[in-house]
Design a protein around this motif. Structure first.
Motif, PDB file in Angstrom:
ATOM      1  N   TYR A  32     -28.359   3.234  38.953  1.00 20.70           N
ATOM      2  CA  TYR A  32     -28.006   3.484  37.556  1.00 20.70           C
ATOM      3  C   TYR A  32     -28.952   4.535  36.988  1.00 20.70           C
ATOM      4  CZ  TYR A  32     -25.433  -0.953  37.876  1.00 20.70           C
ATOM      5  OH  TYR A  32     -24.577  -1.960  38.254  1.00 20.70           O
ATOM      6  N   PHE A  33     -28.391   5.565  36.390  1.00 21.76           N
ATOM      7  CA  PHE A  33     -29.168   6.595  35.699  1.00 21.76           C
ATOM      8  C   PHE A  33     -28.733   6.657  34.239  1.00 21.76           C
ATOM      9  CE2 PHE A  33     -29.986   8.127  39.987  1.00 21.76           C
ATOM     10  CZ  PHE A  33     -31.237   8.723  39.894  1.00 21.76           C
ATOM     11  N   ASP A  34     -29.701   6.840  33.350  1.00 22.17           N
ATOM     12  CA  ASP A  34     -29.422   7.101  31.932  1.00 22.17           C
ATOM     13  C   ASP A  34     -29.693   8.563  31.605  1.00 22.17           C
ATOM     14  OD1 ASP A  34     -28.694   4.529  31.295  1.00 22.17           O
ATOM     15  OD2 ASP A  34     -30.604   3.994  30.328  1.00 22.17           O
ATOM     16  N   VAL A  35     -28.839   9.135  30.773  1.00 20.66           N
ATOM     17  CA  VAL A  35     -29.110  10.418  30.133  1.00 20.66           C
ATOM     18  C   VAL A  35     -29.482  10.120  28.689  1.00 20.66           C
ATOM     19  CG1 VAL A  35     -28.193  12.671  29.449  1.00 20.66           C
ATOM     20  CG2 VAL A  35     -27.454  11.613  31.615  1.00 20.66           C
ATOM     21  N   PHE A  36     -30.648  10.574  28.282  1.00 19.39           N
ATOM     22  CA  PHE A  36     -31.085  10.367  26.904  1.00 19.39           C
ATOM     23  C   PHE A  36     -32.031  11.494  26.519  1.00 19.39           C
ATOM     24  CE2 PHE A  36     -34.073   8.210  29.651  1.00 19.39           C
ATOM     25  CZ  PHE A  36     -35.314   8.502  29.125  1.00 19.39           C
ATOM     26  N   TYR A  37     -32.375  11.573  25.249  1.00 15.67           N
ATOM     27  CA  TYR A  37     -33.334  12.588  24.813  1.00 15.67           C
ATOM     28  C   TYR A  37     -34.450  11.918  24.031  1.00 15.67           C
ATOM     29  CZ  TYR A  37     -31.637  12.544  19.947  1.00 15.67           C
ATOM     30  OH  TYR A  37     -31.329  12.182  18.659  1.00 15.67           O
ATOM     31  N   ARG A  38     -35.567  12.632  23.897  1.00 14.07           N
ATOM     32  CA  ARG A  38     -36.751  12.015  23.303  1.00 14.07           C
ATOM     33  C   ARG A  38     -37.069  12.481  21.886  1.00 14.07           C
ATOM     34  NH1 ARG A  38     -39.134  13.173  28.773  1.00 14.07           N
ATOM     35  NH2 ARG A  38     -39.127  11.202  29.934  1.00 14.07           N
ATOM     36  N   THR A  39     -36.730  13.734  21.558  1.00 17.36           N
ATOM     37  CA  THR A  39     -37.136  14.297  20.275  1.00 17.36           C
ATOM     38  C   THR A  39     -35.963  15.033  19.642  1.00 17.36           C
ATOM     39  OG1 THR A  39     -39.379  14.616  21.128  1.00 17.36           O
ATOM     40  CG2 THR A  39     -38.803  15.778  19.098  1.00 17.36           C
ATOM     41  N   VAL A  40     -35.725  14.787  18.364  1.00 18.38           N
ATOM     42  CA  VAL A  40     -34.636  15.451  17.658  1.00 18.38           C
ATOM     43  C   VAL A  40     -35.011  16.909  17.397  1.00 18.38           C
ATOM     44  CG1 VAL A  40     -33.152  15.428  15.612  1.00 18.38           C
ATOM     45  CG2 VAL A  40     -34.032  13.271  16.544  1.00 18.38           C
ATOM     46  N   PRO A  41     -34.130  17.852  17.691  1.00 17.55           N
ATOM     47  CA  PRO A  41     -34.425  19.264  17.394  1.00 17.55           C
ATOM     48  C   PRO A  41     -34.715  19.487  15.909  1.00 17.55           C
ATOM     49  CG  PRO A  41     -32.495  19.075  18.819  1.00 17.55           C
ATOM     50  CD  PRO A  41     -32.836  17.680  18.377  1.00 17.55           C
ATOM     51  N   ASP A  42     -35.575  20.443  15.643  1.00 13.12           N
ATOM     52  CA  ASP A  42     -35.933  20.843  14.278  1.00 13.12           C
ATOM     53  C   ASP A  42     -36.559  19.717  13.465  1.00 13.12           C
ATOM     54  OD1 ASP A  42     -35.179  23.668  13.963  1.00 13.12           O
ATOM     55  OD2 ASP A  42     -33.152  22.980  14.396  1.00 13.12           O
ATOM     56  N   GLY A  43     -37.067  18.677  14.132  1.00 11.71           N
ATOM     57  CA  GLY A  43     -37.668  17.576  13.395  1.00 11.71           C
ATOM     58  C   GLY A  43     -36.677  16.793  12.565  1.00 11.71           C
ATOM     59  N   GLY A  44     -35.395  16.856  12.937  1.00 16.10           N
ATOM     60  CA  GLY A  44     -34.355  16.170  12.174  1.00 16.10           C
ATOM     61  C   GLY A  44     -34.328  14.681  12.433  1.00 16.10           C
ATOM     62  N   GLY A  45     -33.377  14.013  11.782  1.00 16.59           N
ATOM     63  CA  GLY A  45     -33.292  12.570  11.895  1.00 16.59           C
ATOM     64  C   GLY A  45     -32.352  12.087  12.973  1.00 16.59           C
ATOM     65  N   PHE A  46     -31.476  12.966  13.485  1.00 16.66           N
ATOM     66  CA  PHE A  46     -30.498  12.551  14.488  1.00 16.66           C
ATOM     67  C   PHE A  46     -29.947  13.795  15.169  1.00 16.66           C
ATOM     68  CE2 PHE A  46     -28.231  13.528  10.645  1.00 16.66           C
ATOM     69  CZ  PHE A  46     -27.058  14.131  11.057  1.00 16.66           C
ATOM     70  N   ALA A  47     -29.228  13.582  16.263  1.00 16.56           N
ATOM     71  CA  ALA A  47     -28.541  14.663  16.965  1.00 16.56           C
ATOM     72  C   ALA A  47     -27.068  14.313  17.094  1.00 16.56           C
ATOM     73  CB  ALA A  47     -29.162  14.889  18.345  1.00 16.56           C
ATOM     74  N   ILE A  48     -26.266  15.292  17.482  1.00 18.58           N
ATOM     75  CA  ILE A  48     -24.830  15.105  17.680  1.00 18.58           C
ATOM     76  C   ILE A  48     -24.519  15.245  19.170  1.00 18.58           C
ATOM     77  CG2 ILE A  48     -22.515  15.971  17.167  1.00 18.58           C
ATOM     78  CD1 ILE A  48     -23.871  14.802  14.727  1.00 18.58           C
ATOM     79  N   ALA A  49     -23.915  14.229  19.763  1.00 15.68           N
ATOM     80  CA  ALA A  49     -23.566  14.278  21.181  1.00 15.68           C
ATOM     81  C   ALA A  49     -22.361  15.197  21.386  1.00 15.68           C
ATOM     82  CB  ALA A  49     -23.244  12.880  21.698  1.00 15.68           C
ATOM     83  N   ALA A  50     -22.460  16.086  22.376  1.00 10.44           N
ATOM     84  CA  ALA A  50     -21.342  16.980  22.705  1.00 10.44           C
ATOM     85  C   ALA A  50     -21.459  17.403  24.162  1.00 10.44           C
ATOM     86  CB  ALA A  50     -21.338  18.199  21.784  1.00 10.44           C
ATOM     87  N   GLY A  51     -20.355  17.862  24.729  1.00  7.80           N
ATOM     88  CA  GLY A  51     -20.336  18.354  26.100  1.00  7.80           C
ATOM     89  C   GLY A  51     -19.652  17.440  27.090  1.00  7.80           C
ATOM     90  N   LEU A  52     -19.161  16.291  26.645  1.00  6.11           N
ATOM     91  CA  LEU A  52     -18.567  15.316  27.568  1.00  6.11           C
ATOM     92  C   LEU A  52     -17.318  15.869  28.251  1.00  6.11           C
ATOM     93  CD1 LEU A  52     -18.382  12.499  28.824  1.00  6.11           C
ATOM     94  CD2 LEU A  52     -17.220  11.721  26.734  1.00  6.11           C
ATOM     95  N   GLU A  53     -16.479  16.571  27.517  1.00  4.46           N
ATOM     96  CA  GLU A  53     -15.222  17.054  28.096  1.00  4.46           C
ATOM     97  C   GLU A  53     -15.468  17.973  29.287  1.00  4.46           C
ATOM     98  OE1 GLU A  53     -11.591  19.917  26.675  1.00  4.46           O
ATOM     99  OE2 GLU A  53     -12.133  18.276  25.318  1.00  4.46           O
ATOM    100  N   GLN A  54     -16.455  18.859  29.181  1.00  5.83           N
ATOM    101  CA  GLN A  54     -16.760  19.772  30.282  1.00  5.83           C
ATOM    102  C   GLN A  54     -17.359  19.002  31.472  1.00  5.83           C
ATOM    103  OE1 GLN A  54     -17.195  20.678  26.928  1.00  5.83           O
ATOM    104  NE2 GLN A  54     -15.281  21.755  27.340  1.00  5.83           N
TER     105      GLN A  54
END
Length: 482
Positions: A32-54
């Motif tokens: 089992y592998f997880d894909v995750f991220y550690r730090t929000v870009p630009d010091g923001g509060g959240f990110a938007i997941a994208a790229g699944l279709e490709q």
């Protein structure tokens, strides 16, 4: 030149490790592998997941050509049995992912892969590059769109993008994040991202006069005409000539949908002066478009200054996410199967931020029932279910003495099955559905979480069961140091 096979778009170590897995028999073991991220870009509060279709397209086409295998053979380090294995290579595992457009937070799985070790290892690079890139651009676009406070935002960045995919799927990601369209024609043809555009300064320079250039363009493209007014002097010639062309060509035809575009100078000052000149000429319907190295901070300042802008064209600072150009997604082993039993695994580091959350997990999003706003996310072991009828205590992961007890809430599991036993079970929504879903989900976040600076810390908690497992693994790892 050989046609590119994206199966070979991998780090070379994925091949050497896979060869080793084959020789050790690990290729039969599910991991089992997880894909995750550690730090929000630009010091923001959240990110938007994208790229699944490709990524789905990549998994469906995943295979090795004879030419690929012969290339690997020439390296003289791969076992012939492994190369024979690659001839019939096909993904046979399971993939779970959050839908595109979902707001996601650090350290929670955006995607989980369960598959035989070689299959899971071989897809690492492509999973990261597509999710990292599109999530980065979708996140930046969403920030810019929110800064525009309801004004239209268009993606104008193709010529400054970092490569072909940077432009084409970057425009797709920007659309998911909230942009209304793109300048990239190929993105429209491939993905249905509305493409549009009018003129460059070269069009105006080709004519003897600026007025002649404007008049000709109005005659050729009377619907939705936008005239670029800063080739010579915005206020002394550009706006006056645009007004004259609009009144002589378009207004007599009853056409009222037209605009001027500002691409240089003090945009705030020029937009206010242009607005007054247009209104004084009776062209109150004429829209003003602004471009020129914009981002969320400049747009926010323009709005604060009362700039008279209806549409923003944003290029290089969006398509490259210039102020924060790396989305730090990682791909980490979290469990292995042994005779049907799932054995959690953890990566320990002296850098606390790099300690992983072990096990095959689910992510539940918790909503306040009264307001509908998201309160927190909780990471649970795969077989746990949150009971909405019982109080739920959420811990601040950075200060476990800070707790919040919830009673009036609903929950939603974020991840959905995408592939099961190698077969696609998920149908990608249309790009319009993804864009709409993204806007709806961002609206479910509190405004405090959406601040550009010092956003409220959104809780991403571990269930008690998962925390106990993680704590035991950390204690065991500490014992190994002795």
């Amino acid at each position: 030149m050989k046609k590119q096979n994206l199966a070979m778009l991998c780090d070379f170590y994925e091949l050497t490790m896979s060869n080793g897995y084959y020789l050790n028999g690990f290729y039969k073991k599910n991991v089992y592998f997880d894909v995750f991220y550690r730090t929000v870009p630009d010091g923001g509060g959240f990110a938007i997941a994208a790229g699944l279709e490709q990524f789905i397209d990549y998994i469906r086409e995943l295979h090795f050509d004879d030419e690929d295998i012969e290339y690997l053979r020439r390296k003289n380090i791969f076992d012939e049995g492994f190369l024979s294995y690659l001839k019939d290579f096909k993904f046979s595992g399971d993939i779970y992912a959050v839908p595109e457009g979902t707001p996601v937070f650090p350290n929670e799985p955006v995607m989980t892969i369960r598959a035989p070790a070689i299959e899971a290892q071989m897809i690492e690079t492509f999973a990261l590059l597509t999710l990292n890139h599109q999530s980065l651009i979708a996140t930046k676009a969403n920030r810019i769109v929110r800064a525009a406070q309801g004004r239209t935002v268009l993606e104008f960045g193709s010529r400054r993008a970092q490569g072909i995919d940077g432009a084409v799927v970057g425009a797709r990601a920007a659309y998911i994040g909230g942009c209304a369209g793109t300048a990239c024609t190929l993105s429209d043809e491939l993905y249905g991202i509305p493409a549009g555009g009018t003129m460059a300064h070269s069009w105006i320079q080709m004519f003897d006069t600026e007025y002649e250039a404007f008049r000709t363009y109005c005659e050729l493209y009377p619907e939705n005409t936008t005239l670029l007014v800063d080739t010579y002097n915005t206020l002394k010639s550009g706006i006056p000539n645009a007004i004259k062309a609009f009144k002589e060509v378009l207004v007599p035809k009853g056409i009222t949908n037209f605009a001027v575009r500002l691409d240089s100078g003090d945009i705030s000052y020029l937009s206010k002066r242009a607005r007054k000149m247009l209104d004084d000429a009776g062209l109150t319907n004429c829209k003003i478009v602004a471009s020129n190295s914009l981002d969320e901070y400049l747009i926010r300042d323009l709005m604060t200054q009362g700039a008279q802008i209806d549409t923003f064209g944003v290029g290089e600072r969006l398509i490259t996410s210039k102020s924060s150009p790396v989305f730090g997604g990682v791909y980490k082993l979290v469990a292995v199967e042994n005779n049907g039993e799932i054995i959690p695994k953890i990566k320990v580091s002296e850098n606390v931020a790099k300690i992983t959350n072990p096990h095959f997990k689910k992510v539940w999003r918790i909503y306040d029932k009264a307001s509908g706003k998201a309160i927190a996310d909780q990471l649970c072991v795969y077989d746990e279910v949150i009971d909405e009828t019982q109080p739920l205590t959420i811990f601040d992961p950075e200060a476990t003495w800070k707790t919040k007890t919830l009673t009036n809430f609903t929950v939603r599991e974020l991840s959905v099955p995408v592939f099961l036993n190698g077969e696609q079970v998920y149908t990608s929504p249309s790009i319009e559905e993804i864009k709409r879903y993204c806007a709806e989900q961002v609206d479910k976040l509190w405004d405090e979480v959406k601040r550009f600076e010092n956003p409220h810390k959104y809780y991403v908690d571990l269930s008690q069961k998962l925390w106990d497992i993680k704590k035991k693994l950390l204690e065991d790892a500490a014992g190994n140091y002795k």
